[in-house]
Design a protein around this motif. Structure first.
Motif, PDB file in Angstrom:
ATOM      1  N   UNK A   1     -90.507  -6.571 -34.150  1.00  0.00           N
ATOM      2  CA  UNK A   1     -89.401  -6.855 -35.060  1.00  0.00           C
ATOM      3  C   UNK A   1     -88.047  -6.632 -34.399  1.00  0.00           C
ATOM      4  N   UNK A   2     -87.926  -7.051 -33.121  1.00  0.00           N
ATOM      5  CA  UNK A   2     -86.698  -6.782 -32.359  1.00  0.00           C
ATOM      6  C   UNK A   2     -85.581  -7.807 -32.610  1.00  0.00           C
ATOM      7  N   UNK A   3     -85.838  -8.798 -33.439  1.00  0.00           N
ATOM      8  CA  UNK A   3     -84.782  -9.720 -33.848  1.00  0.00           C
ATOM      9  C   UNK A   3     -84.815  -9.804 -35.377  1.00  0.00           C
ATOM     10  N   UNK A   4     -83.653  -9.949 -36.019  1.00  0.00           N
ATOM     11  CA  UNK A   4     -83.646  -9.959 -37.493  1.00  0.00           C
ATOM     12  C   UNK A   4     -84.011 -11.323 -38.080  1.00  0.00           C
ATOM     13  N   UNK A   5     -84.596 -11.316 -39.267  1.00  0.00           N
ATOM     14  CA  UNK A   5     -84.736 -12.550 -40.046  1.00  0.00           C
ATOM     15  C   UNK A   5     -84.673 -12.188 -41.535  1.00  0.00           C
ATOM     16  N   UNK A   6     -83.640 -12.723 -42.212  1.00  0.00           N
ATOM     17  CA  UNK A   6     -83.457 -12.448 -43.636  1.00  0.00           C
ATOM     18  C   UNK A   6     -83.653 -13.754 -44.411  1.00  0.00           C
ATOM     19  N   UNK A   7     -84.057 -13.616 -45.677  1.00  0.00           N
ATOM     20  CA  UNK A   7     -84.292 -14.839 -46.455  1.00  0.00           C
ATOM     21  C   UNK A   7     -83.788 -14.694 -47.887  1.00  0.00           C
ATOM     22  N   UNK A   8     -83.515 -15.841 -48.491  1.00  0.00           N
ATOM     23  CA  UNK A   8     -83.070 -15.922 -49.884  1.00  0.00           C
ATOM     24  C   UNK A   8     -83.869 -17.045 -50.544  1.00  0.00           C
TER      25      UNK A   8
END
Length: 502
Positions: free
Chosen positions: A171-178
């Motif tokens: 999980x070394x890069x972010x990913x956000x969702x809506x």
């Protein structure tokens, strides 16, 4: 895609401004090149995938892909099967290489979420207690078929039906969702990159290490991490297939280790391998006492090999490859949860297939094996074993070159004749025979078999006198060794225990 600023995309592609142009999804990636020179053909997204991060294992992955190509067959490609090779175009960036392999898995019949699971799985072997058994079986199958592509990664990908996003196992890069009220999923590296009406937002969240989010465009359904993995794990009988994997861990752990050489013979071999008192006391002893690598400063004030009066092993020539971009340091506690030395070996099958033939392999918890463990392995190898002597005669010119060519030829003949396990050993060294550097012997065999398309048919097992520190082990594994037995280092420890020094 293009080498331009974000606001120039619409002007460059006028069809994007046309009202008649419709699409149910869009993949978008705005970045600058970090590890490769910016070129048009390396602009993202690629055919199926966009990737933020870097694949640290890319050299090894590309080499293994070359080895898999010889056995790669799928009815999906029909008469054009040879036209798709090489799978990875020379000169590709790490992201382009990942895209090429992802595409070939999808074109051969796997869905985008399954292809992501095979290439960038979540960490599973040390978290076995927490994961459902069906997931563990699926990951065990993936591990038997394909080498994971590892490194910081936030991925957005599509196969036309599925559109999904996912992260690497750390999980070394972010990913956000809506998820919005009008049925739209927006996922990306940061929140707020696409304006949406906050009043109608149904759900917000962030993906964790190794997690995925996916949309089935055909059915218009959103799948969260647990739902998509449950669906994938149910799709095929992974549990039945992984029963074919033979795990030798329990058997080998119960063995009592024994020394092969002692006394005067051990001294001679230590001198021949270039061991010094300093190495025995400051490198080997601390590892035996504390189970930890010795701490030292980063500087190296010893003369380089060409100027030194002392022998320097080939491993000193190699230095660790490190990332060009910043990643958070991984502490030992976190490392234990996300890293594994699990080693598979045997005759690796067609990666595009989906059957229990792919899981007929042997497995160890670590590629580093003791003397008794190695002898036990050899028993399991039975008729599929070929032993190759890695020494050459004293004196004369060109002896090492000739010996390396002999070793390569013997390895090729053995695999072509059906051998599934090769043992490279320098134990025959004597007054008349010099041991070749095992890094050279291993890489010669590995690269030669790769070039001949034979590498996936066999394992390469190395018995090395010279191997004394973790760096040498790492270089051997990096050069293609499947397992390593540092017999002389182990005998040296046994000798120190006998003399009451440990």
């Amino acid at each position: 895609k293009g080498m331009m600023l974000a606001e120039q995309v619409a002007e460059f592609y006028p069809d994007l401004m046309d009202e008649r142009f419709e699409s149910a999804f869009a993949l978008y990636h705005q970045r600058y090149s970090t590890n490769t020179f910016p070129q048009w053909w390396l602009a993202q997204p690629f055919r199926m995938l966009a990737h933020n991060g870097e694949i640290n294992t890319v050299k090894g992955n590309i080499n293994w892909m070359k080895s898999h190509e010889i056995r790669m067959a799928s009815s999906a490609f029909g008469d054009t099967a040879e036209d798709i090779k090489p799978i990875v175009t020379p000169g590709s960036s790490d992201s382009a290489a990942l895209d090429s392999v992802f595409e070939v898995l999808v074109r051969a019949g796997r869905s985008a979420p399954m292809a992501k699971t095979m290439l960038v799985p979540e960490s599973w072997s040390k978290q076995a207690v927490e994961l459902p058994e069906a997931w563990r079986d699926m990951y065990s199958y993936c591990n038997a078929v394909m080498e994971p592509w590892d490194g910081p990664a936030a991925l957005a990908m599509t196969d036309g039906r599925w559109v999904c996003g996912g992260l690497d196992r750390n999980g070394l890069r972010p990913m956000r969702y809506v998820v919005t009220g009008d049925g739209m999923l927006i996922a990306g590296s940061e929140t707020g990159m696409v304006p949406s009406d906050e009043a109608t937002v149904v759900e917000k969240g962030a993906l964790g290490p190794g997690q995925m989010i996916a949309v089935d465009m055909k059915k218009g359904l959103l799948f969260h991490d647990t739902e998509i993995k449950d669906k994938l794990a149910r799709a095929l009988p992974f549990g039945d297939w992984v029963n074919s994997v033979r795990d030798l861990a329990e058997e080998s752990d119960a063995l009592t280790e024994t020394a092969l050489f002692s006394g005067e013979e051990l001294r001679k071999r230590q001198v021949a391998a270039g061991y010094s008192i300093e190495e025995l006391e400051q490198v080997l002893a601390p590892m035996a006492e504390d189970g930890k690598e010795v701490l030292a400063s980063m500087g190296d004030d010893t003369p380089s090999a060409v100027l030194s009066e002392k022998y320097r092993p080939l491993s000193h020539f190699f230095r660790q490859n490190f990332s060009q971009v910043t990643n958070p340091p991984i502490d030992s506690l976190r490392e234990y949860r996300v890293m594994s030395l699990k080693t598979r070996f045997g005759n690796l099958k067609n990666v595009l297939d989906e059957s229990n033939a792919q899981t007929q392999i042997l497995q160890l918890e670590s590629p580093f094996v003791g003397n008794a463990q190695f002898d036990n392995l050899v028993k399991h190898f039975a008729d599929g074993l070929a032993q190759i002597d890695c020494t050459f005669p004293v004196g004369g010119v060109g002896g090492l070159q000739a010996a390396l060519e002999r070793v390569r030829a013997e390895a090729e003949d053995a695999v072509a004749s059906g051998a599934t396990h090769i043992v490279l050993s320098d134990m025959a060294q004597s007054e008349d025979l010099v041991a070749m550097p095992m890094i050279l012997a291993t890489s010669a065999v590995h690269s030669w078999l790769t070039r001949k398309g034979l590498r996936t048919f066999c394992s390469i097992n190395v018995r090395s006198a010279e191997c004394i520190d973790p760096h040498y082990f790492a270089v051997l594994i990096g050069c293609g060794a499947t397992t390593v037995n540092a017999y002389l280092a182990e005998d040296s420890l046994a000798d120190r225990i006998d003399r009451g020094l440990l």
